[in-house]
Write a protein that holds these residues in place. Structure first.
Motif, PDB file in Angstrom:
ATOM      1  N   THR A  41       0.856  -1.185   0.000  1.00 50.55           N
ATOM      2  CA  THR A  41       0.000   0.000   0.000  1.00 50.55           C
ATOM      3  C   THR A  41       0.889   1.231   0.000  1.00 50.55           C
ATOM      4  O   THR A  41       1.799   1.345   0.827  1.00 50.55           O
ATOM      5  CB  THR A  41      -0.914   0.021   1.231  1.00 50.55           C
ATOM      6  OG1 THR A  41      -1.785  -1.118   1.188  1.00 50.55           O
ATOM      7  CG2 THR A  41      -1.758   1.284   1.260  1.00 50.55           C
ATOM      8  N   GLY A  42       0.622   2.143  -0.916  1.00 47.23           N
ATOM      9  CA  GLY A  42       1.428   3.353  -1.012  1.00 47.23           C
ATOM     10  C   GLY A  42       1.313   3.961  -2.396  1.00 47.23           C
ATOM     11  O   GLY A  42       0.347   3.727  -3.125  1.00 47.23           O
ATOM     12  N   ILE A  43       2.328   4.734  -2.776  1.00 52.18           N
ATOM     13  CA  ILE A  43       2.341   5.462  -4.036  1.00 52.18           C
ATOM     14  C   ILE A  43       3.607   5.085  -4.793  1.00 52.18           C
ATOM     15  O   ILE A  43       4.715   5.169  -4.254  1.00 52.18           O
ATOM     16  CB  ILE A  43       2.281   6.978  -3.817  1.00 52.18           C
ATOM     17  CG1 ILE A  43       1.060   7.349  -2.974  1.00 52.18           C
ATOM     18  CG2 ILE A  43       2.235   7.719  -5.149  1.00 52.18           C
ATOM     19  CD1 ILE A  43       1.001   8.826  -2.634  1.00 52.18           C
ATOM     20  N   LEU A  44       3.431   4.690  -6.060  1.00 51.00           N
ATOM     21  CA  LEU A  44       4.547   4.382  -6.947  1.00 51.00           C
ATOM     22  C   LEU A  44       4.802   5.587  -7.839  1.00 51.00           C
ATOM     23  O   LEU A  44       3.930   6.002  -8.611  1.00 51.00           O
ATOM     24  CB  LEU A  44       4.241   3.147  -7.797  1.00 51.00           C
ATOM     25  CG  LEU A  44       5.280   2.782  -8.865  1.00 51.00           C
ATOM     26  CD1 LEU A  44       6.625   2.452  -8.229  1.00 51.00           C
ATOM     27  CD2 LEU A  44       4.794   1.615  -9.725  1.00 51.00           C
ATOM     28  N   PHE A  45       5.996   6.168  -7.716  1.00 47.69           N
ATOM     29  CA  PHE A  45       6.382   7.342  -8.493  1.00 47.69           C
ATOM     30  C   PHE A  45       7.227   6.887  -9.683  1.00 47.69           C
ATOM     31  O   PHE A  45       8.240   6.204  -9.507  1.00 47.69           O
ATOM     32  CB  PHE A  45       7.184   8.328  -7.636  1.00 47.69           C
ATOM     33  CG  PHE A  45       6.414   8.915  -6.497  1.00 47.69           C
ATOM     34  CD1 PHE A  45       5.719  10.104  -6.644  1.00 47.69           C
ATOM     35  CD2 PHE A  45       6.377   8.272  -5.257  1.00 47.69           C
ATOM     36  CE1 PHE A  45       5.008  10.657  -5.588  1.00 47.69           C
ATOM     37  CE2 PHE A  45       5.673   8.811  -4.202  1.00 47.69           C
ATOM     38  CZ  PHE A  45       4.980  10.004  -4.372  1.00 47.69           C
ATOM     39  N   ARG A  46       6.793   7.276 -10.886  1.00 46.91           N
ATOM     40  CA  ARG A  46       7.546   7.004 -12.104  1.00 46.91           C
ATOM     41  C   ARG A  46       7.736   8.301 -12.880  1.00 46.91           C
ATOM     42  O   ARG A  46       7.243   9.357 -12.486  1.00 46.91           O
ATOM     43  CB  ARG A  46       6.836   5.952 -12.958  1.00 46.91           C
ATOM     44  CG  ARG A  46       6.930   4.535 -12.372  1.00 46.91           C
ATOM     45  CD  ARG A  46       6.128   3.543 -13.209  1.00 46.91           C
ATOM     46  NE  ARG A  46       6.611   3.459 -14.570  1.00 46.91           N
ATOM     47  CZ  ARG A  46       7.560   2.617 -14.968  1.00 46.91           C
ATOM     48  NH1 ARG A  46       8.142   1.815 -14.088  1.00 46.91           N
ATOM     49  NH2 ARG A  46       7.930   2.584 -16.240  1.00 46.91           N
ATOM     50  N   GLU A  47       8.438   8.203 -13.979  1.00 46.75           N
ATOM     51  CA  GLU A  47       8.820   9.410 -14.708  1.00 46.75           C
ATOM     52  C   GLU A  47       7.610  10.180 -15.236  1.00 46.75           C
ATOM     53  O   GLU A  47       7.607  11.405 -15.235  1.00 46.75           O
ATOM     54  CB  GLU A  47       9.740   9.037 -15.881  1.00 46.75           C
ATOM     55  CG  GLU A  47      10.263  10.225 -16.669  1.00 46.75           C
ATOM     56  CD  GLU A  47      11.206   9.819 -17.772  1.00 46.75           C
ATOM     57  OE1 GLU A  47      11.773  10.721 -18.420  1.00 46.75           O
ATOM     58  OE2 GLU A  47      11.376   8.598 -18.004  1.00 46.75           O
ATOM     59  N   HIS A  48       6.567   9.465 -15.662  1.00 40.62           N
ATOM     60  CA  HIS A  48       5.426  10.122 -16.295  1.00 40.62           C
ATOM     61  C   HIS A  48       4.172  10.120 -15.418  1.00 40.62           C
ATOM     62  O   HIS A  48       3.065  10.286 -15.941  1.00 40.62           O
ATOM     63  CB  HIS A  48       5.107   9.451 -17.632  1.00 40.62           C
ATOM     64  CG  HIS A  48       6.246   9.484 -18.600  1.00 40.62           C
ATOM     65  ND1 HIS A  48       6.679  10.645 -19.203  1.00 40.62           N
ATOM     66  CD2 HIS A  48       7.068   8.493 -19.064  1.00 40.62           C
ATOM     67  CE1 HIS A  48       7.700  10.380 -19.996  1.00 40.62           C
ATOM     68  NE2 HIS A  48       7.953   9.089 -19.927  1.00 40.62           N
ATOM     69  N   GLY A  49       4.302   9.941 -14.114  1.00 37.02           N
ATOM     70  CA  GLY A  49       3.128  10.009 -13.255  1.00 37.02           C
ATOM     71  C   GLY A  49       3.250   9.096 -12.057  1.00 37.02           C
ATOM     72  O   GLY A  49       4.337   8.580 -11.730  1.00 37.02           O
ATOM     73  N   THR A  50       2.122   8.876 -11.380  1.00 39.29           N
ATOM     74  CA  THR A  50       2.087   8.084 -10.154  1.00 39.29           C
ATOM     75  C   THR A  50       0.936   7.092 -10.200  1.00 39.29           C
ATOM     76  O   THR A  50      -0.085   7.317 -10.865  1.00 39.29           O
ATOM     77  CB  THR A  50       1.916   8.998  -8.925  1.00 39.29           C
ATOM     78  OG1 THR A  50       0.703   9.753  -9.074  1.00 39.29           O
ATOM     79  CG2 THR A  50       3.080   9.944  -8.775  1.00 39.29           C
ATOM     80  N   PRO A 138      14.676   5.336 -12.841  1.00 37.25           N
ATOM     81  CA  PRO A 138      14.052   4.275 -12.041  1.00 37.25           C
ATOM     82  C   PRO A 138      12.889   4.798 -11.217  1.00 37.25           C
ATOM     83  O   PRO A 138      12.850   5.972 -10.824  1.00 37.25           O
ATOM     84  CB  PRO A 138      15.197   3.783 -11.139  1.00 37.25           C
ATOM     85  CG  PRO A 138      16.120   4.955 -11.035  1.00 37.25           C
ATOM     86  CD  PRO A 138      16.031   5.674 -12.350  1.00 37.25           C
ATOM     87  N   GLY A 139      11.912   3.948 -10.982  1.00 29.53           N
ATOM     88  CA  GLY A 139      10.776   4.312 -10.145  1.00 29.53           C
ATOM     89  C   GLY A 139      11.098   4.139  -8.667  1.00 29.53           C
ATOM     90  O   GLY A 139      12.059   3.464  -8.290  1.00 29.53           O
ATOM     91  N   ARG A 140      10.281   4.763  -7.828  1.00 26.74           N
ATOM     92  CA  ARG A 140      10.447   4.622  -6.379  1.00 26.74           C
ATOM     93  C   ARG A 140       9.059   4.512  -5.748  1.00 26.74           C
ATOM     94  O   ARG A 140       8.078   5.061  -6.267  1.00 26.74           O
ATOM     95  CB  ARG A 140      11.207   5.809  -5.787  1.00 26.74           C
ATOM     96  CG  ARG A 140      10.579   7.162  -6.060  1.00 26.74           C
ATOM     97  CD  ARG A 140      11.471   8.302  -5.593  1.00 26.74           C
ATOM     98  NE  ARG A 140      10.881   9.606  -5.871  1.00 26.74           N
ATOM     99  CZ  ARG A 140      10.074  10.258  -5.059  1.00 26.74           C
ATOM    100  NH1 ARG A 140       9.760   9.705  -3.880  1.00 26.74           N
ATOM    101  NH2 ARG A 140       9.579  11.420  -5.375  1.00 26.74           N
ATOM    102  N   PHE A 141       8.984   3.800  -4.646  1.00 29.70           N
ATOM    103  CA  PHE A 141       7.710   3.527  -3.988  1.00 29.70           C
ATOM    104  C   PHE A 141       7.765   4.051  -2.567  1.00 29.70           C
ATOM    105  O   PHE A 141       8.747   3.834  -1.843  1.00 29.70           O
ATOM    106  CB  PHE A 141       7.420   2.025  -3.985  1.00 29.70           C
ATOM    107  CG  PHE A 141       6.056   1.687  -3.460  1.00 29.70           C
ATOM    108  CD1 PHE A 141       4.925   1.921  -4.216  1.00 29.70           C
ATOM    109  CD2 PHE A 141       5.901   1.129  -2.196  1.00 29.70           C
ATOM    110  CE1 PHE A 141       3.667   1.608  -3.740  1.00 29.70           C
ATOM    111  CE2 PHE A 141       4.651   0.809  -1.709  1.00 29.70           C
ATOM    112  CZ  PHE A 141       3.531   1.048  -2.485  1.00 29.70           C
ATOM    113  N   ARG A 142       6.712   4.747  -2.175  1.00 30.06           N
ATOM    114  CA  ARG A 142       6.595   5.263  -0.815  1.00 30.06           C
ATOM    115  C   ARG A 142       5.437   4.547  -0.130  1.00 30.06           C
ATOM    116  O   ARG A 142       4.277   4.682  -0.538  1.00 30.06           O
ATOM    117  CB  ARG A 142       6.351   6.778  -0.829  1.00 30.06           C
ATOM    118  CG  ARG A 142       6.381   7.399   0.569  1.00 30.06           C
ATOM    119  CD  ARG A 142       6.241   8.904   0.469  1.00 30.06           C
ATOM    120  NE  ARG A 142       4.907   9.288   0.038  1.00 30.06           N
ATOM    121  CZ  ARG A 142       4.582  10.534  -0.298  1.00 30.06           C
ATOM    122  NH1 ARG A 142       5.500  11.488  -0.299  1.00 30.06           N
ATOM    123  NH2 ARG A 142       3.340  10.823  -0.675  1.00 30.06           N
TER     124      ARG A 142
END
Length: 333
Positions: A41-50, A138-142
């Motif tokens: 559960t959280g937010i996946l941040f990528r280059e073109h959105g979330t 690269p993507g990152r997840f919070r």
């Protein structure tokens, strides 16, 4: 004779196609697949959105390339802009403001639950297509906590497998229409084709917005259309030859250096020989500067020719290659 008994070699592992189809794995995002498996559960941040996840399921998607829920609800008169902004200002969650504002309007009787859910899912798939596009970073997840819907009807969540299958299907559709992806991001302009084919009303509206400045996402936002549907129209217009992307101008190669500048300057001409002096003896060493010698070594540039340009491309930097491999390995964890 003695019989020799040999053991059979172990069988190679074979991927179960049925299980792979059920998982929906298509190599879109290894990190997203891992998060779905661990029910994160959280937010996946990528280059073109979330992408917003709750228990491994996608509940919301945002991308600057796709019109949001507000545009889909207010562009064609489904909801007044002032009513939406008022509901948006009464929410206290920045990440799910549009979602909570829609539920407030449903509770107030200004919007039906079916219309809101249809627009929400449509906007989710539209934005997720751009979020899951190939990226250079690269993507990152919070990690976070799931937000309680606070409504009598449960909001539908989208499995990651279904989202990846739809993303791959849309990529294949666009490729079959027109294989050049430059039309998705570059400014678009109408061509000077004398006889244009028969166009649909939506295609004529897209063509009218192509002014050499707007891109496909800009046109979708101006018309209040889905971004992916606009990409389909743009590629069909490009295949018909009535629309073309404006490619960036290729810089011209630098010419010879200006003698008055800071580059190579042409050497001054040698003074005429004195008739009263004997001619100079030939040198046994290296040829003078600017002359082509008989040896295999490279000659210095002659007068007026500037610095010689390299014709062969440079090899890739091994450090950059290593960093890219490390990034791919971290995303696959």
């Amino acid at each position: 004779m003695t019989a020799v008994h040999t053991t059979e070699p172990p069988r190679l592992p074979v991927r179960q196609k049925v299980a792979a189809a059920e998982r929906g794995w298509g190599g879109v995002s290894p990190m997203l697949t891992r998060l779905a498996a661990e029910r994160a559960t959280g937010i996946l941040f990528r280059e073109h959105g979330t992408l917003h996840l709750a228990d491994g399921l996608v509940v919301h998607a945002e991308s600057p390339c796709a019109p949001g829920l507000e545009t889909l609800l207010t562009a064609h008169g489904t909801l007044a802009v002032e009513v939406w902004r008022q509901a948006l200002g009464e929410t206290d969650d920045d990440h799910q403001a549009g979602h909570l504002a829609g539920l407030r309007l449903v509770d107030a009787g200004l919007l039906t639950l079916g219309a809101f859910e249809l627009c929400r899912l449509t906007a989710l798939y539209d934005a997720a297509y751009f979020v899951l596009a190939p990226s250079s970073t690269p993507g990152r997840f919070r990690y976070g906590t799931a937000h309680a819907p606070g409504h009598r009807a449960a909001v539908r969540r989208v499995p990651v497998a279904a989202l990846e299958r739809e993303t791959l299907r849309r990529r294949d559709l666009l490729h079959r229409i027109w294989p050049d992806p430059v039309t998705d991001e570059a400014p678009l302009a109408r061509t000077e084709r004398p006889a244009a084919p028969a166009l649909t009303r939506r295609q004529r509206a897209v063509l009218a917005q192509a002014d050499g400045v707007r891109t496909a996402p800009d046109i979708a936002r101006a018309l209040g259309h889905l971004a992916f549907h606009t990409l389909v129209d743009v590629r069909r217009l490009a295949a018909a030859g009535v629309l073309a992307p404006l490619r960036p101008a290729v810089p011209e190669p630098p010419g010879p250096a200006d003698p008055a500048g800071e580059g190579w300057a042409a050497p001054e001409p040698a003074p005429p020989p004195d008739p009263g002096q004997p001619p100079p003896l030939p040198s046994r060493g290296r040829p003078p500067y600017g002359a082509a010698g008989p040896g295999p070594g490279p000659a210095r540039p002659a007068a007026g020719h500037g610095i010689p340009a390299f014709t062969e491309p440079l090899p890739p930097d091994p450090h950059i290659t290593l960093l890219k491999r490390l990034r791919d390995a971290l995303e696959a964890l």
